[in-house]
Design a protein around this motif. Structure first.
Motif, PDB file in Angstrom:
ATOM      1  N   SER A 186       0.822  -1.216   0.000  1.00 31.16           N
ATOM      2  CA  SER A 186       0.000   0.000   0.000  1.00 31.16           C
ATOM      3  C   SER A 186       0.855   1.265   0.000  1.00 31.16           C
ATOM      4  N   ALA A 200       1.768   8.122   0.489  1.00 41.17           N
ATOM      5  CA  ALA A 200       0.576   8.854   0.889  1.00 41.17           C
ATOM      6  C   ALA A 200       0.921  10.005   1.826  1.00 41.17           C
ATOM      7  N   GLU A 230      -6.289  14.292   0.353  1.00 38.78           N
ATOM      8  CA  GLU A 230      -6.187  13.345  -0.768  1.00 38.78           C
ATOM      9  C   GLU A 230      -5.877  11.918  -0.324  1.00 38.78           C
ATOM     10  N   TRP A 231      -5.726  11.704   0.973  1.00 37.84           N
ATOM     11  CA  TRP A 231      -5.420  10.368   1.474  1.00 37.84           C
ATOM     12  C   TRP A 231      -6.609   9.450   1.280  1.00 37.84           C
ATOM     13  N   LEU A 232      -6.354   8.252   0.778  1.00 39.21           N
ATOM     14  CA  LEU A 232      -7.379   7.211   0.709  1.00 39.21           C
ATOM     15  C   LEU A 232      -7.399   6.399   2.006  1.00 39.21           C
TER      16      LEU A 232
END
Length: 79
Positions: free
Chosen positions: A28, A33, A40-42
């Motif tokens: 991941s 990130a 904008e972080w998922l």
């Protein structure tokens, strides 16, 4: 690597699943990130790192249990 028979089946299956989860957590790329704006972080990169640490701890515990089972099995055979 073949699956063991008997009592160790559960540990073997758990270890396989933990290895898969650690691989997923590593892929991941939480470091990337962190370079993005928070909006904008998922996912929260810190949560991913915590999860990976926990998974590695569980994996180490399973490996320790597997190691503990082997000497007992050999000792029982000699009795």
């Amino acid at each position: 690597m073949s699956a063991p028979n008997g009592e160790n089946d559960f540990l073997y299956e758990l270890k396989v699943e933990l290895v898969q989860e650690v691989t997923l957590a590593e892929s991941s790329n939480p470091e990337q990130a962190m370079g993005l704006p928070v909006t904008e972080w998922l996912f929260d990169p810190t949560d991913v790192e915590r999860e990976e640490i926990g998974l590695r701890g569980l994996l180490g515990a399973v490996e320790a249990l597997e190691g503990d089972d082997r000497p007992d099995d050999q000792g029982a055979a000699h009795s």
